[in-house]
Motif scaffolding. Structure first.
Motif, short mmCIF file in Angstrom:
data_model
loop_
_atom_site.label_atom_id
_atom_site.label_comp_id
_atom_site.label_asym_id
_atom_site.label_seq_id
_atom_site.Cartn_x
_atom_site.Cartn_y
_atom_site.Cartn_z
N ALA A 33 18.73 -23.67 69.60
CA ALA A 33 19.98 -23.96 68.89
C ALA A 33 20.27 -22.82 67.93
N PRO A 34 21.50 -22.35 67.82
CA PRO A 34 21.80 -21.26 66.89
C PRO A 34 21.60 -21.71 65.45
N LEU A 35 21.21 -20.74 64.59
CA LEU A 35 21.06 -21.04 63.18
C LEU A 35 22.42 -21.33 62.57
N PRO A 36 22.50 -22.24 61.63
CA PRO A 36 23.78 -22.49 60.99
C PRO A 36 24.23 -21.26 60.23
N PRO A 37 25.54 -20.97 60.22
CA PRO A 37 26.01 -19.77 59.54
C PRO A 37 25.77 -19.87 58.04
N VAL A 38 25.47 -18.72 57.42
CA VAL A 38 25.29 -18.66 55.98
C VAL A 38 26.67 -18.67 55.34
N SER A 39 26.84 -19.50 54.33
CA SER A 39 28.12 -19.61 53.65
C SER A 39 28.47 -18.30 52.97
N THR A 40 29.71 -17.90 53.10
CA THR A 40 30.17 -16.69 52.42
C THR A 40 31.07 -17.04 51.25
N ASP A 41 31.13 -18.30 50.89
CA ASP A 41 31.91 -18.71 49.72
C ASP A 41 31.01 -18.62 48.50
N TRP A 42 31.30 -17.67 47.62
CA TRP A 42 30.47 -17.43 46.44
C TRP A 42 30.91 -18.25 45.23
N THR A 43 31.91 -19.11 45.40
CA THR A 43 32.40 -19.90 44.27
C THR A 43 31.34 -20.88 43.78
N GLY A 44 31.15 -20.93 42.46
CA GLY A 44 30.25 -21.90 41.87
C GLY A 44 29.27 -21.30 40.89
N ALA A 45 28.49 -22.19 40.29
CA ALA A 45 27.48 -21.79 39.31
C ALA A 45 26.20 -21.35 40.02
N TYR A 46 25.46 -20.48 39.36
CA TYR A 46 24.18 -20.02 39.90
C TYR A 46 23.25 -19.66 38.74
N ALA A 47 21.97 -19.60 39.03
CA ALA A 47 20.96 -19.21 38.04
C ALA A 47 19.79 -18.60 38.78
N GLY A 48 18.98 -17.83 38.05
CA GLY A 48 17.83 -17.23 38.71
C GLY A 48 16.97 -16.41 37.77
N THR A 49 16.09 -15.62 38.38
CA THR A 49 15.18 -14.76 37.63
C THR A 49 15.32 -13.32 38.13
N TYR A 147 27.46 -0.93 31.83
CA TYR A 147 28.22 -0.86 33.08
C TYR A 147 27.23 -0.63 34.21
N GLY A 148 27.60 -1.04 35.41
CA GLY A 148 26.68 -0.86 36.52
C GLY A 148 27.19 -1.43 37.82
N VAL A 149 26.31 -1.47 38.80
CA VAL A 149 26.62 -1.96 40.14
C VAL A 149 25.49 -2.86 40.62
N GLY A 150 25.81 -3.68 41.61
CA GLY A 150 24.79 -4.55 42.19
C GLY A 150 25.19 -5.05 43.55
N VAL A 151 24.25 -5.69 44.21
CA VAL A 151 24.50 -6.34 45.49
C VAL A 151 23.68 -7.61 45.53
N ASP A 152 24.28 -8.69 46.01
CA ASP A 152 23.58 -9.94 46.26
C ASP A 152 23.70 -10.25 47.75
N TYR A 153 22.66 -10.84 48.32
CA TYR A 153 22.66 -11.18 49.74
C TYR A 153 22.25 -12.65 49.89
N ALA A 154 23.11 -13.45 50.51
CA ALA A 154 22.85 -14.87 50.70
C ALA A 154 21.94 -15.07 51.91
N VAL A 155 20.77 -15.65 51.69
CA VAL A 155 19.86 -15.95 52.80
C VAL A 155 20.05 -17.38 53.28
N SER A 156 20.78 -18.19 52.50
CA SER A 156 21.15 -19.55 52.90
C SER A 156 22.35 -19.93 52.05
N ASP A 157 22.83 -21.17 52.22
CA ASP A 157 23.96 -21.63 51.41
C ASP A 157 23.59 -21.71 49.93
N ARG A 158 22.33 -21.77 49.62
CA ARG A 158 21.89 -21.96 48.23
C ARG A 158 21.17 -20.75 47.63
#
Length: 193
Positions: A33-49, A147-158
């Motif tokens: 079965a194909p893997l479910p697509p990763v969400s590309t909607d970045w709207t919402g709150a997030y937190a991390g380290t 000032y600066g630059v960055g990149v984030d990569y979604a590995v799942s919807d969360r």
């Protein structure tokens, strides 16, 4: 009679031996079965380290550098391919140039704007920065900008991971007449709510 029994046994044995040589078609392989697509909607709150390395320049006094680690939280709004947001991060630093100077905290409040393509989000950021430490035995702290630059990569919807490079500028740090700058590179690991 004995010959008939031996002959029958030989025929049964021979037919069993030949039956093992009959090829049978393999069972059909079910496609995965194909893997479910990763969400590309970045709207919402997030937190991390985050964890990384920083180097700084305290005028002609010292050049402390070392590890930096912290936590961050923010909120993004996705307008299709364009994403804007704000983020607060708090960091403990170990930028050390003993015995002359060290920086032990770097905190930031940033606004971000970027471009989302697939599961990746490329962005630029600007904002306010706060740093504290010690120079020549005296405790110092001040506000500046970044000032600066960055990149984030979604590995799942969360979950997402990324990399961020920031330049910090502090003019006349703590009214010392000394300008301080710092560059940090941090790997980021986040969770979207």
């Amino acid at each position: 009679m004995k010959l008939l029994t031996v002959s029958a046994a030989a025929i049964v044995a021979a037919s069993t031996a030949f039956a093992g040589g009959i090829e049978t078609a393999p069972a059909p392989i079910e496609p995965l079965a194909p893997l479910p697509p990763v969400s590309t909607d970045w709207t919402g709150a997030y937190a991390g380290t985050s964890l990384g390395y920083g180097s700084s320049d305290i005028g002609t006094v010292a050049d402390p550098n070392g590890a930096i680690a912290g936590v961050f939280a923010g909120y993004n709004v996705d307008f299709g391919n364009t994403v804007v947001g704000a983020e607060l991060d708090l960091n403990a630093a170990d930028f050390d140039d003993e015995p002359t100077a060290f920086i032990d905290r770097v905190h930031r409040l940033k606004v971000k704007a970027g471009y989302g393509t697939g599961a990746a989000l490329f962005y630029g950021t600007v904002g306010a920065a706060y740093a504290s430490g010690e120079v020549g035995g005296a405790s110092v702290s001040d506000n500046g900008y970044l000032y600066g630059v960055g990149v984030d990569y979604a590995v799942s919807d969360r979950f997402h991971y990324g990399l961020e490079v920031l330049r910090h500028e502090f003019d006349d740090f703590d009214n010392s007449g000394i300008d301080v700058d710092a560059t940090t590179v941090q790997a980021r690991f986040g969770y979207r709510f």
